[in-house]
Structure formats: C-alpha cells, structure tokens
Design an enzyme around this catalytic site. Structure first.
Site, PDB file in Angstrom:
ATOM      1  N   GLY A 111       0.802  -1.224   0.000  1.00 24.94           N
ATOM      2  CA  GLY A 111       0.000   0.000   0.000  1.00 24.94           C
ATOM      3  C   GLY A 111       0.831   1.268   0.000  1.00 24.94           C
ATOM      4  N   ARG A 150       4.083   5.801   1.779  1.00 24.25           N
ATOM      5  CA  ARG A 150       4.626   7.176   1.781  1.00 24.25           C
ATOM      6  C   ARG A 150       4.047   7.952   0.601  1.00 24.25           C
ATOM      7  NH1 ARG A 150      10.522   7.160  -0.996  1.00 24.25           N
ATOM      8  NH2 ARG A 150      10.234   5.309  -2.237  1.00 24.25           N
ATOM      9  N   GLY A 164       7.529   7.336   5.946  1.00 24.44           N
ATOM     10  CA  GLY A 164       6.603   7.991   5.022  1.00 24.44           C
ATOM     11  C   GLY A 164       7.221   9.123   4.228  1.00 24.44           C
ATOM     12  N   ARG A 198       3.053  13.279  -8.532  1.00 22.99           N
ATOM     13  CA  ARG A 198       3.137  12.415  -9.702  1.00 22.99           C
ATOM     14  C   ARG A 198       1.829  12.431 -10.474  1.00 22.99           C
ATOM     15  NH1 ARG A 198       5.684   6.708  -8.605  1.00 22.99           N
ATOM     16  NH2 ARG A 198       3.760   6.106  -7.591  1.00 22.99           N
ATOM     17  N   ARG A 241      -2.091  -1.168  -9.834  1.00 23.44           N
ATOM     18  CA  ARG A 241      -0.922  -2.029 -10.041  1.00 23.44           C
ATOM     19  C   ARG A 241      -1.355  -3.483 -10.083  1.00 23.44           C
ATOM     20  NH1 ARG A 241       3.085   1.326  -7.067  1.00 23.44           N
ATOM     21  NH2 ARG A 241       1.988   3.250  -6.555  1.00 23.44           N
ATOM     22  N   ASP A 267       4.106  -4.854  -7.443  1.00 26.35           N
ATOM     23  CA  ASP A 267       3.501  -3.588  -7.000  1.00 26.35           C
ATOM     24  C   ASP A 267       4.054  -2.408  -7.788  1.00 26.35           C
ATOM     25  OD1 ASP A 267       5.813  -4.518  -5.402  1.00 26.35           O
ATOM     26  OD2 ASP A 267       5.721  -2.532  -4.509  1.00 26.35           O
ATOM     27  N   ASN A 268       5.062  -2.647  -8.605  1.00 26.04           N
ATOM     28  CA  ASN A 268       5.623  -1.575  -9.431  1.00 26.04           C
ATOM     29  C   ASN A 268       5.281  -1.781 -10.905  1.00 26.04           C
ATOM     30  OD1 ASN A 268       6.720  -0.348  -7.185  1.00 26.04           O
ATOM     31  ND2 ASN A 268       8.702  -1.353  -7.406  1.00 26.04           N
ATOM     32  N   ASP A 313       7.295   4.095 -10.629  1.00 23.25           N
ATOM     33  CA  ASP A 313       8.131   3.834  -9.446  1.00 23.25           C
ATOM     34  C   ASP A 313       9.602   3.651  -9.783  1.00 23.25           C
ATOM     35  OD1 ASP A 313       6.285   4.261  -7.551  1.00 23.25           O
ATOM     36  OD2 ASP A 313       6.021   2.182  -6.943  1.00 23.25           O
TER      37      ASP A 313
HETATM   38  P1  AMP Z   1       8.812   1.190  -3.366  1.00 21.51           P
HETATM   39  O1  AMP Z   1      10.152   0.627  -3.037  1.00 21.51           O
HETATM   40  O2  AMP Z   1       8.815   2.697  -3.428  1.00 21.51           O
HETATM   41  O3  AMP Z   1       8.177   0.586  -4.564  1.00 21.51           O
HETATM   42  O4  AMP Z   1       7.899   0.844  -2.112  1.00 21.51           O
HETATM   43  C1  AMP Z   1       7.572  -0.457  -1.687  1.00 21.51           C
HETATM   44  C2  AMP Z   1       6.641  -0.374  -0.502  1.00 21.51           C
HETATM   45  O5  AMP Z   1       7.325   0.189   0.617  1.00 21.51           O
HETATM   46  C3  AMP Z   1       5.413   0.478  -0.710  1.00 21.51           C
HETATM   47  O6  AMP Z   1       4.347  -0.088   0.005  1.00 21.51           O
HETATM   48  C4  AMP Z   1       5.814   1.796  -0.128  1.00 21.51           C
HETATM   49  O7  AMP Z   1       4.707   2.569   0.280  1.00 21.51           O
HETATM   50  C5  AMP Z   1       6.650   1.362   1.059  1.00 21.51           C
HETATM   51  N1  AMP Z   1       7.645   2.374   1.419  1.00 21.51           N
HETATM   52  C6  AMP Z   1       8.767   2.701   0.746  1.00 21.51           C
HETATM   53  N2  AMP Z   1       9.434   3.679   1.365  1.00 21.51           N
HETATM   54  C7  AMP Z   1       8.733   3.999   2.476  1.00 21.51           C
HETATM   55  C8  AMP Z   1       8.899   4.942   3.546  1.00 21.51           C
HETATM   56  N3  AMP Z   1       9.958   5.757   3.608  1.00 21.51           N
HETATM   57  N4  AMP Z   1       7.958   4.968   4.509  1.00 21.51           N
HETATM   58  C9  AMP Z   1       6.891   4.160   4.467  1.00 21.51           C
HETATM   59  N5  AMP Z   1       6.678   3.258   3.499  1.00 21.51           N
HETATM   60  C10 AMP Z   1       7.582   3.168   2.505  1.00 21.51           C
HETATM   61 MG    MG Z   2       6.566   0.924  -5.502  1.00 21.59          MG
END
Ligand code: AMP
Ligand code: MG
Length: 489
Positions: free
Chosen positions: A87, A90, A123, A173, A180, A249-250, A259
């Site tokens: 989900g 952030r 976040g 964005r 996704r 998820d990406n 992403d």
């Molecule tokens: P991502 O690596 O950006 O594709 O994120 C993968 C998952 O980790 C997603 O659910 C993001 O919302 C969560 N996530 C990534 N970075 C953070 C962060 N700094 N704080 C909270 N959730 C994060």
């Molecule tokens: Mg992602």
C-alpha cells in the site's frame, strides 16, 4: 472556479480500496521544480498561482480545493516473495483530473508522511530520489515511452534520516492511474471477490473499455494488459532502460512505467547489466525484463481467475495460460518492429540483422545509445563515429556490408535513411554520472541548475544541438566500475 478541476472517481467508486488520509504538513516548503508544460496539458489554471501557493499545494501544507487524499491499498511480490499488504506507505492519491486530451489522470504525492500502510517506514522521501524520478520520467516521456511524470517537486525544509541526513521532498506524480498488479493481488489474496470485481470493472472502464463488450471481460482485461506491457517492455529494451525493481507492485495495469527507484540507463551493451544495490541475484537485470514482466502478468492472471470463471476458477487456467503464453510472441513482435525501425529497415519474422547487430554490440560492449545513433551518419556515408565505438573493426564492417545491401534494396536515399534513423535513435539519454551530478548539486547545495539543464537536454533526445557533446558521452569507465543505484526509501 477552483484552479484544479478534481473529479475523484477512485475515492468515490472504490471506497473499500483506499483510506482517506491527510499528508504531513511540512515545515518550510519551497518549490524546487514545476512542470509547466505538463500542468498546461492537464488544464491546470496555475499560471496565475503564486510560487508559494504551488509549494503549499504540492507539499501537503495546504491542499488545493477539491483534493481528497487517500492511501491506496495494494499487495505485491517483491523479489519473488509475496507481501499481502504494502500500500501507499509514503504516498497519497490526491484525486484525478481530466486532461486536455480527455484522459483521466491521477495526481498523487510521494513522500507526504506516514499512513496506515507505512509499517516501519517514516513515510518521507529525500530530494535526490525524487529528482531521479523526475528526470527518468521526463526522459522516458520525451523518448515516447509511456510513463508516469512529475508535476512538481517541493523541498519540505525538513531532514529525513537514511544512511545519512538528507533534505526531504514531496513529489507530485501524474499517472494514467496507480492501479498495479499488486492492487489486484491485495483483494484476491484476501478472498474479497466483490472488491476484486469492483476493481476490475473500474479498471476496464478506465483503461480497457473495449473489454467490457468481450465474451469474457476479465480475460480481455488480462489480454489488454499483456499487450500494453509487451509494448512497454519492448520500448524499455530498445532504450537501454533498466527499471531495477520490477516487483508486481511496481507494474501498472495502464502500461505506464512507474516507481523509479534504482533504475538507470545502460552505457555499454551487456544484457546482464544490473545497477540496483539490492538486486544481488540479478533478478531484474536488463535482459531479464521481458520474462519478469511475463512472470508478473502470471500473478495478475492468478488474481483474475475467480472473475474469469466465478463458479470454478481452476477451469479458467487454460484460457488464462493461453493469453500469458501469447505475451512472448507479442513482445517479440513489438521488439522486432521497433528494432527494425531503428535499423531503417522493414520488420520481418525470425532472427536476422537485428539479432546480429546486438550480438556485435554485446561482444564489444559498445555504447548502446551511441552505436545505434551513429548508424545514421554511417547510412549517410560517414562511419567514423560508429567505428569508434568498436574495438575490433572487422565484425562491424562485415555487418555493415549486409545492412547497406538491405538498405539499398529498400529504395530509400541515404539522406532519407539517415533522417529516419535520427528520429528513431536518441542521442541524449540520462547518463548516470550526469544524473548523479544533478542530484548531488540539488541535494547538497540546493543548486537546481544542473538538473534543469539536464532536463532541457533530455526534452529533445533526438535533436543534436551544438554545445551539448558532454551530454552524449558515457560515464568514464572508472566511475561506472562499481556504480550502484539505490531504492528511493
Ligand atoms: P517502493 O520501493 O517505493 O516501490 O515501495 C515499496 C513499498 O514500501 C510500498 O508499500 C511503499 O509505500 C513502502 N515504502 C517505501 N518507502 C517507504 C517509507 N519511507 N515509509 C513508508 N513506506 C515506505
Ligand atoms: Mg513501488
């Protein structure tokens, strides 16, 4: 009339799929970047809006009228392992607008603070990774590759804590949607079939309206996504683009790139190239991307089975498998079509000059972008710049002989061929050392000039301009030997 004409269908029609949530209020927001052409294409009446107001709107300090922020639920396979709840940890979807072309587009924050999906994360996002997302998105867009794009980057005036202390930022964005593969997996894994169906119907209406009239709309949805992804990945491959973290998820249902964490463009052609520091097994290596896409689509197919055949999901397996197996053929066809356009020749089935060309590039680790680009000059009679990309001239000369024979048979003049090749093969891509330089200047010194200059160069990747030779060259080999990219977390 509000400056942004929000119409928030996701929050309205799928209330079970997202949680209303407010962004964190940043301490001292300041606008680092504003994408005026994108704003205009969205019909945003922002030209009269003060910079301070834009900084407030696009950082969460003060939301624009009509925004209804929600955190979207999704799951995902990360490096092959399933996480049932990821989900927007952030991120927040602010809402949607209808752009000048009549397309519905999401506006979403990244780095806007903790949400119910944050798990142990803060976040937040840092200036550097948000600028990387901006630069890569704009570069892909200018190359004609479907992608999410950055509308704004606002420095929060706060620090975020990673390995070191970094300046914080919020990115806004713009996306065709944020649906996704993992969004479908979330509801399928929970057995929430009504929610799964609502999501599928919404996705069909938004992205694949023709599927609604098909004999089996959900199978047609799968087919539509396979086609869109086959084309997208073929485009990535011809651009030398490595996404780096192709978790489910990406991967979007719309077929847009999304992403950008550890992504990067390849210099010397090598299908095994991996830049991401966390991809130690090379799962998301350049050459694996088409097959990872197919693997991800198989996860989408699994999630859709109970919709394709509600009474007996297992009975839908053969039909879904047939669609998935069609992905390889669709991908190859797209890849050949685009590849032969880059060679200035009509596409044909079966291995040929295109495969031989890439084998040649691989054998000598020639610069992927420049080798393709300098074919244009070679077609017009000057092969010197092309030859300079190859250590051993003989295999290139042999291949050029065959290529010239096929070009001659096509009937085009050398000038026509050169012009067509320049329009198909970019000269400017985001070279890794230049991206790093731009990110460092902004992050360490608050100096946006290198990033803005790089963006200006990348906005016209096919047009050679005086004084920009530095933007065409690969990074010095010593710099790239242990080059690693990092997730934007
Ligand atoms: P991502 O690596 O950006 O594709 O994120 C993968 C998952 O980790 C997603 O659910 C993001 O919302 C969560 N996530 C990534 N970075 C953070 C962060 N700094 N704080 C909270 N959730 C994060
Ligand atoms: Mg992602």
């Amino acid at each position: 009339m509000p400056a942004i004409a929000f119409d928030n269908s996701y929050a309205r029609e799928l209330p079970q799929h997202a949680t209303p949530w407010q962004p964190a209020v940043p301490r001292a927001p300041s606008l680092l970047y504003w994408n005026a052409p994108l704003a205009a294409s969205l019909g945003l009446e922002a030209s009269a809006v003060a910079t301070e107001t834009l900084a407030a709107w696009f950082s969460g300090a003060e939301l624009p009228e009509g925004a209804e922020p929600v955190a979207q639920a999704y799951a995902g396979h990360q490096f092959g392992g399933f996480s049932p709840s990821l989900g927007d940890g952030r991120a927040l979807l602010l809402g949607e607008v209808i752009d000048r072309a009549g397309q519905r587009r999401d506006l979403a924050f990244k780095g806007s603070g903790r949400t119910p999906f944050s798990r142990r994360g803060d976040g937040k996002a840092a200036v550097g990774p948000m600028l990387r997302e901006l630069i890569i998105g704009e570069a892909l867009h200018a190359l004609g590759i479907p992608t999410t794009r950055a509308l704004a980057v606002v420095a929060t005036g706060e620090e975020v804590y990673r390995d070191t202390t970094l300046p914080g930022a919020v990115l806004t964005r713009v996306a065709a949607s944020h649906i996704r593969v993992g969004t479908f997996q979330y509801f399928a894994a929970r057995g929430e079939l009504e929610q799964l169906k609502a999501l599928a119907d919404y996705t069909i209406a938004r992205h694949y309206p023709a599927a609604a009239a098909a004999a089996n709309p959900y199978l047609a949805l799968l087919q539509g996504v396979c086609t869109a992804q086959a084309r997208l990945i073929a485009q990535w491959m011809h651009a030398g683009f490595i996404h780096g973290v192709m978790n489910t998820d990406n991967m979007t249902l719309s077929g847009e790139s999304i992403d950008f964490g550890p992504c990067a463009f390849m210099d010397g052609y090598n299908p095994d190239t991996v830049f991401s520091s966390i991809d130690s097994q090379g799962r998301y290596a350049y050459g694996n991307q088409p097959w990872i896409a197919q693997w991800n689509l198989a996860r989408l197919a699994e999630a859709l089975l109970p919709l394709i055949a509600p009474d007996d999901p297992a009975s839908a397996v053969p039909a879904a498998t047939e669609v998935l197996e069609g992905f390889a053929g669709q991908y190859l066809q797209q890849w050949r079509e685009l590849g032969y356009r880059k060679l200035g020749l009509p596409a044909h089935d079966g291995p040929g000059l295109l495969e031989d060309w890439l084998a040649l590039l691989a054998a000598q680790a020639a610069d992927h972008t420049l080798a393709w680009r300098y074919l244009a000059a070679a077609a017009a009679g000057d092969g010197s710049r092309l030859a300079a990309q190859f250590a051993d001239p003989q295999p290139l000369a042999d291949w050029l002989g065959q290529w010239r024979a096929q070009l001659a048979a096509s009937g085009a003049t050398p000038q026509q061929t050169a012009a067509a090749l320049c329009a198909a093969n970019p000269l400017y891509i985001p070279r890794n050392h230049l991206v790093e330089e731009a990110l460092a200047a902004a992050s360490e010194r608050g100096d946006m000039a290198p990033a803005l200059q790089l963006l200006a160069v990348l906005a016209e990747p096919f047009t050679e301009r005086d004084g920009l030779a530095r933007y065409t060259q690969p990074a010095p080999a010593a710099l790239m030997a242990d080059y690693r990219t990092f997730c934007g977390t």
